[in-house]
Design a protein around this motif. Structure first.
Motif, PDB file in Angstrom:
ATOM      1  N   ALA A   1      -5.563  -6.048   2.045  1.00  0.00           N
ATOM      2  CA  ALA A   1      -4.896  -4.787   2.362  1.00  0.00           C
ATOM      3  C   ALA A   1      -5.736  -3.937   3.310  1.00  0.00           C
ATOM      4  CB  ALA A   1      -4.600  -4.021   1.082  1.00  0.00           C
ATOM      5  N   THR A   2      -6.989  -3.687   2.921  1.00  0.00           N
ATOM      6  CA  THR A   2      -7.849  -2.790   3.689  1.00  0.00           C
ATOM      7  C   THR A   2      -7.856  -3.121   5.185  1.00  0.00           C
ATOM      8  OG1 THR A   2      -9.206  -2.293   1.780  1.00  0.00           O
ATOM      9  CG2 THR A   2     -10.282  -2.080   3.925  1.00  0.00           C
TER      10      THR A   2
ATOM     11  N   ALA B   1      -7.274 -11.436  -4.562  1.00  0.00           N
ATOM     12  CA  ALA B   1      -7.229 -10.156  -3.821  1.00  0.00           C
ATOM     13  C   ALA B   1      -8.386  -9.251  -4.210  1.00  0.00           C
ATOM     14  CB  ALA B   1      -5.913  -9.434  -4.113  1.00  0.00           C
TER      15      ALA B   1
ATOM     16  N   MET C   1       0.836  -1.208   0.000  1.00  0.00           N
ATOM     17  CA  MET C   1       0.000   0.000   0.000  1.00  0.00           C
ATOM     18  C   MET C   1       0.866   1.252   0.000  1.00  0.00           C
ATOM     19  SD  MET C   1      -3.073  -0.976   2.626  1.00  0.00           S
ATOM     20  CE  MET C   1      -2.161  -1.937   3.814  1.00  0.00           C
ATOM     21  N   GLY C   2       0.799   1.941  -1.144  1.00  0.00           N
ATOM     22  CA  GLY C   2       1.482   3.220  -1.243  1.00  0.00           C
ATOM     23  C   GLY C   2       0.494   4.315  -0.913  1.00  0.00           C
TER      24      GLY C   2
ATOM     25  N   GLY D   1     -10.383  -0.129   0.213  1.00  0.00           N
ATOM     26  CA  GLY D   1     -11.148  -1.161  -0.480  1.00  0.00           C
ATOM     27  C   GLY D   1     -12.634  -1.014  -0.214  1.00  0.00           C
TER      28      GLY D   1
ATOM     29  N   TYR E   1     -10.905   5.347   8.045  1.00  0.00           N
ATOM     30  CA  TYR E   1     -11.499   4.034   7.770  1.00  0.00           C
ATOM     31  C   TYR E   1     -12.605   3.724   8.771  1.00  0.00           C
ATOM     32  CZ  TYR E   1      -8.198   2.166   4.271  1.00  0.00           C
ATOM     33  OH  TYR E   1      -7.484   1.912   3.131  1.00  0.00           O
TER      34      TYR E   1
ATOM     35  N   ILE F   1       1.940   3.635   3.286  1.00  0.00           N
ATOM     36  CA  ILE F   1       0.956   2.989   4.183  1.00  0.00           C
ATOM     37  C   ILE F   1       1.490   1.636   4.649  1.00  0.00           C
ATOM     38  CG2 ILE F   1      -1.469   2.277   4.454  1.00  0.00           C
ATOM     39  CD1 ILE F   1      -1.148   5.277   3.802  1.00  0.00           C
TER      40      ILE F   1
ATOM     41  N   GLN G   1      -4.662 -12.188  -0.867  1.00  0.00           N
ATOM     42  CA  GLN G   1      -3.974 -10.941  -0.527  1.00  0.00           C
ATOM     43  C   GLN G   1      -5.022  -9.988   0.038  1.00  0.00           C
ATOM     44  OE1 GLN G   1      -0.769  -9.090  -2.808  1.00  0.00           O
ATOM     45  NE2 GLN G   1      -2.144  -7.405  -3.305  1.00  0.00           N
TER      46      GLN G   1
ATOM     47  N   PHE H   1      -5.483   8.757   9.334  1.00  0.00           N
ATOM     48  CA  PHE H   1      -5.756   7.942   8.141  1.00  0.00           C
ATOM     49  C   PHE H   1      -6.560   6.707   8.565  1.00  0.00           C
ATOM     50  CE2 PHE H   1      -4.969   4.874   4.812  1.00  0.00           C
ATOM     51  CZ  PHE H   1      -4.743   5.605   3.651  1.00  0.00           C
TER      52      PHE H   1
ATOM     53  N   GLY I   1      -8.696  -1.736  -3.017  1.00  0.00           N
ATOM     54  CA  GLY I   1      -8.477  -0.308  -2.776  1.00  0.00           C
ATOM     55  C   GLY I   1      -7.396   0.209  -3.705  1.00  0.00           C
TER      56      GLY I   1
ATOM     57  N   ASN J   1       6.398  -4.225  -3.211  1.00  0.00           N
ATOM     58  CA  ASN J   1       5.447  -3.928  -4.280  1.00  0.00           C
ATOM     59  C   ASN J   1       6.033  -2.832  -5.156  1.00  0.00           C
ATOM     60  OD1 ASN J   1       3.150  -2.111  -5.360  1.00  0.00           O
ATOM     61  ND2 ASN J   1       2.076  -3.987  -4.847  1.00  0.00           N
TER      62      ASN J   1
ATOM     63  N   LYS K   1     -13.000  -4.991  -6.199  1.00  0.00           N
ATOM     64  CA  LYS K   1     -13.330  -4.454  -4.867  1.00  0.00           C
ATOM     65  C   LYS K   1     -12.097  -3.972  -4.103  1.00  0.00           C
ATOM     66  CE  LYS K   1     -17.651  -6.777  -3.932  1.00  0.00           C
ATOM     67  NZ  LYS K   1     -18.351  -7.756  -3.106  1.00  0.00           N
TER      68      LYS K   1
ATOM     69  N   GLY L   1     -11.421  -7.172  -1.686  1.00  0.00           N
ATOM     70  CA  GLY L   1     -12.698  -7.355  -0.995  1.00  0.00           C
ATOM     71  C   GLY L   1     -12.738  -8.561  -0.072  1.00  0.00           C
ATOM     72  N   ILE L   2     -11.623  -9.248   0.098  1.00  0.00           N
ATOM     73  CA  ILE L   2     -11.604 -10.404   1.001  1.00  0.00           C
ATOM     74  C   ILE L   2     -11.515  -9.867   2.424  1.00  0.00           C
ATOM     75  CG2 ILE L   2     -10.280 -12.454   1.698  1.00  0.00           C
ATOM     76  CD1 ILE L   2      -9.568 -12.698  -1.351  1.00  0.00           C
TER      77      ILE L   2
HETATM   78  C1  LIG Z   1      -4.512   2.382   0.928  1.00  0.00           C
HETATM   79  C2  LIG Z   1      -4.227   1.416  -0.190  1.00  0.00           C
HETATM   80  C3  LIG Z   1      -3.115   1.625  -0.998  1.00  0.00           C
HETATM   81  C4  LIG Z   1      -2.809   0.711  -2.010  1.00  0.00           C
HETATM   82  N1  LIG Z   1      -1.670   0.903  -2.754  1.00  0.00           N
HETATM   83  C5  LIG Z   1      -1.285  -0.022  -3.649  1.00  0.00           C
HETATM   84  C6  LIG Z   1      -0.041   0.100  -4.336  1.00  0.00           C
HETATM   85  O1  LIG Z   1       0.726   1.052  -4.124  1.00  0.00           O
HETATM   86  N2  LIG Z   1       0.290  -0.858  -5.236  1.00  0.00           N
HETATM   87  C7  LIG Z   1      -0.530  -1.940  -5.484  1.00  0.00           C
HETATM   88  O2  LIG Z   1      -0.184  -2.798  -6.309  1.00  0.00           O
HETATM   89  N3  LIG Z   1      -1.716  -2.086  -4.843  1.00  0.00           N
HETATM   90  C8  LIG Z   1      -2.090  -1.170  -3.933  1.00  0.00           C
HETATM   91  N4  LIG Z   1      -3.259  -1.348  -3.231  1.00  0.00           N
HETATM   92  C9  LIG Z   1      -4.040  -2.597  -3.440  1.00  0.00           C
HETATM   93  C10 LIG Z   1      -3.728  -3.649  -2.367  1.00  0.00           C
HETATM   94  O3  LIG Z   1      -2.382  -4.042  -2.419  1.00  0.00           O
HETATM   95  C11 LIG Z   1      -4.613  -4.909  -2.434  1.00  0.00           C
HETATM   96  O4  LIG Z   1      -4.310  -5.733  -3.513  1.00  0.00           O
HETATM   97  C12 LIG Z   1      -6.101  -4.667  -2.439  1.00  0.00           C
HETATM   98  O5  LIG Z   1      -6.462  -3.495  -1.801  1.00  0.00           O
HETATM   99  C13 LIG Z   1      -6.788  -5.858  -1.794  1.00  0.00           C
HETATM  100  O6  LIG Z   1      -8.134  -5.619  -1.551  1.00  0.00           O
HETATM  101  P1  LIG Z   1      -8.669  -5.254  -0.056  1.00  0.00           P
HETATM  102  O7  LIG Z   1      -8.082  -3.940   0.255  1.00  0.00           O
HETATM  103  O8  LIG Z   1     -10.143  -5.246  -0.224  1.00  0.00           O
HETATM  104  O9  LIG Z   1      -8.196  -6.316   0.883  1.00  0.00           O
HETATM  105  C14 LIG Z   1      -3.624  -0.426  -2.238  1.00  0.00           C
HETATM  106  C15 LIG Z   1      -4.748  -0.615  -1.415  1.00  0.00           C
HETATM  107  C16 LIG Z   1      -5.050   0.278  -0.411  1.00  0.00           C
HETATM  108  C17 LIG Z   1      -6.254   0.025   0.468  1.00  0.00           C
END
Ligand SMILES: Cc1cc2nc3c(=O)[nH]c(=O)nc-3n(C[C@H](O)[C@H](O)[C@H](O)COP(=O)(O)O)c2cc1C
Length: 358
Positions: A233-234, A209, A20-21, A329, A252, A24, A231, A248, A165, A84, A163, A211-212
């Motif tokens: 992230a959220t 990845a 997460m860029g 997400g 959420y 984050i 995978q 930040f 982010g 990443n 789904k 929405g999980i």
């Molecule tokens: C705040 C945020 C920043 C993200 N930044 C990147 C990024 O820099 N590079 C990338 O490949 N995916 C990025 N993503 C996507 C996540 O790595 C991830 O694959 C995705 O959000 C998974 O879904 P979830 O958030 O519903 O779990 C980001 C997601 C979020 C929520």
């Protein structure tokens, strides 16, 4: 839960914390996830924001910060750490090389087709690679290209659905189309890469990845839809260890379902974010004056952009949400509290095991 393997690289718990860029997911979050047996991912994108010289020498700052963050993560964990790397970053090749020199365990290439990667360095290092795709077609294309031109295949594939982010690999009109749901595209990718599966004795795991949210979701993707891992992230944003400012994380916790929106990012892609005053101003045609400190993304037409996406995301990471916004997400509104990474990982595993035993 069965472990996830990228070649001989074992991830004990098959959960990847998505990169997460900007800023984050850095060493704090990634090492905490790795310590719980998952795969922690540091996002390299404009990571130099933590350096004093970011505004004067962003290229150098990005390299320095990435080196520091990888070293710090490796001090904090013996677990698996990935990086990443977004293909459209202007310093993509340099940051990839830094990640190799610093011996990250695995590199994930996303946000575009990774067709010009420093393959000799990757081959020499033995470091694992993963690609992030949003369709069977792009998975097939990348594998075919790597196989033909480089004579190697990536060690894993992350399939990111609509789904997720952040920036999305879909057209605006396809985001809510059920034909592009993650449940559809995971089996599609598995099918598309079949010609390459098992080549040179290599199994390429597929990771779902976007929405999980619960252990039950993980169970569905692994046991019903054929994924080897997930995978997420959220959910990792609302942890103590996440590298973003508390404001930040609070964005959420305080957001409602209707606040989660799709934006048209200045880089020309749709992105999912939490709607706030900054984004409402942009929707209303208000321009945020800025000076481009460097062309950080290859395709960014900054002269036409209403704001600088890097500046907006840096502001948000630092908690200055008046000058930016939080990517998130589709399920971010379900988060009600900040927890530790250990609690989150334990609860996901327990939920999974409960469904598995029913
Ligand atoms: C705040 C945020 C920043 C993200 N930044 C990147 C990024 O820099 N590079 C990338 O490949 N995916 C990025 N993503 C996507 C996540 O790595 C991830 O694959 C995705 O959000 C998974 O879904 P979830 O958030 O519903 O779990 C980001 C997601 C979020 C929520």
């Amino acid at each position: 839960m069965q472990s996830l393997y990228f070649g001989d690289l074992k991830v004990e718990v098959p959960i990847i914390q998505g990169g997460m860029g900007i800023g984050i997911s850095m060493s704090s979050l990634a090492s905490a996830v790795a310590n719980e047996g998952g795969l922690g991912v540091i996002s390299a994108a404009e990571i130099g924001m933590i350096e004093d010289n970011f505004s004067t020498n962003p290229r150098e700052a990005n390299k320095t910060a990435l080196i520091k963050e990888i070293r710090r993560a490796k001090k904090l964990t013996k677990g698996v750490i990935g990086i990443n790397l977004m293909v459209p970053l202007t310093d993509f090749t340099e940051l990839t090389n830094v990640s190799i020199q610093e011996k990250a365990d695995i590199l994930f290439f996303g946000a575009g087709l990774p067709l010009t990667v420093p393959i000799d360095e990757i081959k020499k290092s033995g470091i694992k690679t993963g690609i992030i795709v949003s369709s069977g077609r792009s998975a097939f294309l990348i594998l075919k290209y790597w196989d033909r031109h480089y004579g190697i295949l990536p060690d894993g594939i992350v399939v990111e659905g609509p789904k997720a982010g952040g920036h999305l690999g879909f057209k605006y009109e396809d985001i809510n189309n059920p034909n592009f749901a993650l449940e559809k595209i995971v089996p599609e990718v598995i099918e598309a890469i079949k010609p390459f599966q098992g080549k040179n004795g290599k199994k390429i795991p597929v990771v779902a990845a976007g929405g999980i949210y619960t252990g039950k979701d993980i169970y569905k993707f692994i046991n019903k839809l054929g994924a080897d891992g997930v995978q997420m992230a959220t959910r990792f944003v609302a942890t103590y260890e996440c590298d973003a400012d508390i404001k930040f994380k609070e964005a959420y916790i305080n957001c409602k379902k209707e606040d989660i929106t799709i934006i048209k990012s200045p880089v020309g892609l749709p992105g999912r974010a939490i709607r706030n005053k900054f984004l409402i101003d942009v929707e209303n045609g208000k321009k945020q004056p800025f000076k481009c400190i460097w062309q950080c993304l290859k395709g960014c037409n900054y002269k036409e952009s209403p704001y600088c996406i890097t500046q907006a995301l840096v502001n948000a990471q630092k908690g200055r949400l008046a000058g930016g916004f939080a990517f998130a997400g589709a399920n971010a509104y379900r988060i009600k509290e900040i927890v530790s990474v250990k609690n989150l990982m334990d609860s996901l595993v327990q939920e999974y095991e409960k469904v598995a035993s029913e």
